[in-house]
Scaffold this active site. Structure first.
Site, PDB file in Angstrom:
ATOM      1  N   HIS A  18      66.596  23.871 -63.819  1.00 58.97           N
ATOM      2  CA  HIS A  18      65.454  22.458 -63.420  1.00 58.97           C
ATOM      3  C   HIS A  18      65.578  22.785 -61.886  1.00 58.97           C
ATOM      4  O   HIS A  18      63.969  22.879 -61.836  1.00 58.97           O
ATOM      5  CB  HIS A  18      66.360  21.612 -63.295  1.00 58.97           C
ATOM      6  CG  HIS A  18      66.726  21.318 -64.263  1.00 58.97           C
ATOM      7  ND1 HIS A  18      67.337  19.882 -64.579  1.00 58.97           N
ATOM      8  CD2 HIS A  18      66.212  21.288 -66.499  1.00 58.97           C
ATOM      9  CE1 HIS A  18      68.037  19.647 -66.149  1.00 58.97           C
ATOM     10  NE2 HIS A  18      66.713  20.415 -66.772  1.00 58.97           N
ATOM     11  N   SER A 105      64.783  17.644 -68.371  1.00 57.69           N
ATOM     12  CA  SER A 105      63.246  18.908 -68.224  1.00 57.69           C
ATOM     13  C   SER A 105      62.182  17.393 -67.808  1.00 57.69           C
ATOM     14  O   SER A 105      61.589  18.203 -66.867  1.00 57.69           O
ATOM     15  CB  SER A 105      63.723  20.238 -68.513  1.00 57.69           C
ATOM     16  OG  SER A 105      63.227  19.273 -70.319  1.00 57.69           O
ATOM     17  N   GLU A 123      60.541  16.449 -78.906  1.00 53.64           N
ATOM     18  CA  GLU A 123      62.140  16.257 -79.327  1.00 53.64           C
ATOM     19  C   GLU A 123      61.850  15.918 -80.430  1.00 53.64           C
ATOM     20  O   GLU A 123      61.755  14.934 -81.214  1.00 53.64           O
ATOM     21  CB  GLU A 123      62.871  15.215 -77.826  1.00 53.64           C
ATOM     22  CG  GLU A 123      64.019  14.685 -78.415  1.00 53.64           C
ATOM     23  CD  GLU A 123      65.353  16.443 -78.591  1.00 53.64           C
ATOM     24  OE1 GLU A 123      65.017  16.172 -77.389  1.00 53.64           O
ATOM     25  OE2 GLU A 123      66.315  15.788 -79.507  1.00 53.64           O
ATOM     26  N   ASP A 169      63.938  25.113 -74.658  1.00 49.96           N
ATOM     27  CA  ASP A 169      65.432  25.316 -73.832  1.00 49.96           C
ATOM     28  C   ASP A 169      66.337  24.884 -75.345  1.00 49.96           C
ATOM     29  O   ASP A 169      66.131  23.771 -75.536  1.00 49.96           O
ATOM     30  CB  ASP A 169      65.542  24.479 -73.104  1.00 49.96           C
ATOM     31  CG  ASP A 169      66.580  23.806 -72.303  1.00 49.96           C
ATOM     32  OD1 ASP A 169      67.976  24.700 -72.281  1.00 49.96           O
ATOM     33  OD2 ASP A 169      66.717  22.793 -72.091  1.00 49.96           O
TER      34      ASP A 169
HETATM   35  C1  LIG Z   1      69.488  21.553 -74.297  1.00 53.90           C
HETATM   36  S1  LIG Z   1      69.157  20.464 -74.902  1.00 53.90           S
HETATM   37  C2  LIG Z   1      67.196  19.906 -73.944  1.00 53.90           C
HETATM   38  C3  LIG Z   1      67.354  19.221 -72.467  1.00 53.90           C
HETATM   39  C4  LIG Z   1      66.547  19.566 -72.001  1.00 53.90           C
HETATM   40  N1  LIG Z   1      65.505  20.702 -71.870  1.00 53.90           N
HETATM   41  C5  LIG Z   1      66.171  19.639 -69.953  1.00 53.90           C
HETATM   42  O1  LIG Z   1      66.337  20.097 -69.817  1.00 53.90           O
HETATM   43  O2  LIG Z   1      66.935  18.239 -69.872  1.00 53.90           O
HETATM   44  C6  LIG Z   1      67.905  20.790 -76.340  1.00 53.90           C
HETATM   45  C7  LIG Z   1      67.729  19.244 -77.109  1.00 53.90           C
HETATM   46  O3  LIG Z   1      66.950  19.563 -78.421  1.00 53.90           O
HETATM   47  C8  LIG Z   1      66.860  18.551 -79.585  1.00 53.90           C
HETATM   48  N2  LIG Z   1      66.598  19.681 -80.547  1.00 53.90           N
HETATM   49  C9  LIG Z   1      68.094  19.286 -81.699  1.00 53.90           C
HETATM   50  N3  LIG Z   1      66.565  21.084 -82.306  1.00 53.90           N
HETATM   51  C10 LIG Z   1      65.602  20.751 -81.688  1.00 53.90           C
HETATM   52  C11 LIG Z   1      63.870  21.173 -82.713  1.00 53.90           C
HETATM   53  N4  LIG Z   1      63.992  22.078 -83.643  1.00 53.90           N
HETATM   54  N5  LIG Z   1      62.688  20.633 -82.097  1.00 53.90           N
HETATM   55  C12 LIG Z   1      62.414  20.080 -80.482  1.00 53.90           C
HETATM   56  N6  LIG Z   1      64.166  20.250 -80.313  1.00 53.90           N
HETATM   57  C13 LIG Z   1      64.891  19.684 -80.527  1.00 53.90           C
HETATM   58  C14 LIG Z   1      68.228  17.918 -79.193  1.00 53.90           C
HETATM   59  O4  LIG Z   1      68.479  17.318 -79.662  1.00 53.90           O
HETATM   60  C15 LIG Z   1      68.231  18.535 -77.747  1.00 53.90           C
HETATM   61  O5  LIG Z   1      68.205  17.229 -77.005  1.00 53.90           O
END
Ligand SMILES: C[S@@+](CC[C@H](N)C(=O)[O-])C[C@H]1O[C@@H](n2cnc3c(N)ncnc32)[C@H](O)[C@@H]1O
Length: 291
Positions: A18, A105, A123, A169
């Site tokens: 972040h 994020s 998401e 991410d």
């Molecule tokens: C590491 S977390 C993200 C954290 C966020 N980027 C942050 O920094 O606050 C990964 C997220 O991706 C979601 N996710 C899992 N597979 C996904 C996909 N194929 N496409 C989009 N989101 C997905 C999960 O539910 C989770 O919320």
């Protein structure tokens, strides 16, 4: 889809990632022209640090908690703390008064946007995407969609602004996530070669990371930076020993900020000094591919 970011929000990896996206957006704002942010795996948008999930792991205490207890303010961290204040009704977070909410994020990005800039957040998790929609309901600068992040790259790039940042991410639940990340980057770069791409990866075992770097270098893309923060030598492949970021098309000067950020966060988090990280470089920030 078992991964829930609520258990990990505000941990060392979030602080690192972040702070870097806050820095990239600060650089993008140096030009007057509008930009777009695409967040492919956006999560909830905000996390309750007093909730059961966060309490159970306590990860934020050794991440955000340590940052608040330190007087050091590495590059990007003051910007991140502004975003933390923004989701806590403007209340400045301190070690004595830790915040209830930690921004994900999309909230870190939203805190940086000007009136002319836009955020696109994807998401896939049904509950998390509903929460994300509620988080940004009525905000005309933000588009939220329940969709696969790699599909979002194809759907949303290039943005009409033709400037911006793409954060990828993923949760690394899939065995082939490094390959998917590389393919996602290639798809994105083909559509938006001038965009700044920020990719996050875990460092459990060194081998898949080295393979990923090698494959990145073989893509033919230029201007790729890597930055890593290791809490311990990556000898236990079952543990998150550290994490890294790959930045394609980094803004000018980001490299020196990153070196400073990694060094200072390293002290705050008691990380492993860079030269022991095993990637064969003498620094934790290096050019995977030059100009
Ligand atoms: C590491 S977390 C993200 C954290 C966020 N980027 C942050 O920094 O606050 C990964 C997220 O991706 C979601 N996710 C899992 N597979 C996904 C996909 N194929 N496409 C989009 N989101 C997905 C999960 O539910 C989770 O919320």
């Amino acid at each position: 889809m078992n991964y829930r970011h609520a258990f990990h929000a505000g941990n060392f990896a979030d602080i690192f990632k972040h702070a870097v996206i806050a820095l990239v957006l600060e650089y993008l704002k140096q030009k007057d022209t509008p930009f777009a942010v695409v967040d492919t795996h956006a999560g909830l948008g905000r996390y309750d640090l007093t909730a059961d999930e966060a309490e159970r792991t306590g990860e934020w205490r050794s991440g955000l908690g340590r940052v608040l207890a330190s007087s050091a303010r590495p590059p990007g961290v003051a910007l991140l703390l502004k975003a933390v204040a923004a989701v806590n009704g403007g209340q400045k977070p301190t070690a004595a008064r830790p915040p209830r909410w930690y921004p994900g994020s999309p909230r870190v990005a939203r805190a940086a946007l000007r009136a002319k800039d836009r955020l696109f957040a994807a998401e896939l998790h049904p509950e998390d995407s509903r929460a994300l929609e509620r988080e940004f309901g009525g905000d005309g600068h933000v588009v939220v969609k329940r969709m696969d992040g790699y599909e979002a790259i194809k759907a949303w790039l290039p943005p009409k602004e033709r400037r911006g940042m793409v954060l990828v991410d993923p949760p690394f639940e899939r065995k082939d996530e490094f390959a998917a990340l590389l393919k996602g980057l290639k798809d994105g770069y083909r559509r938006f070669a001038t965009g700044v791409f920020v990719l996050w990866y875990p460092i459990k075992d060194r081998r898949p990371v080295d393979g990923f770097h090698k494959n990145l270098a073989a893509t033919g893309m230029r201007r790729i930076l890597a930055a890593e923060l290791l809490l311990r030598p990556p000898s236990d492949p079952e543990t998150l020993n550290g994490c890294g970021l790959v930045i394609v098309n980094p803004p000018w000067k980001l490299e020196s900020d990153l070196a400073c950020l990694v060094a200072e966060l390293g002290e705050i988090f008691d990380a492993v000094p860079p030269k022991r990280s095993g990637h064969g470089q003498s620094s934790a920030v290096w050019r995977l591919v030059g100009e």
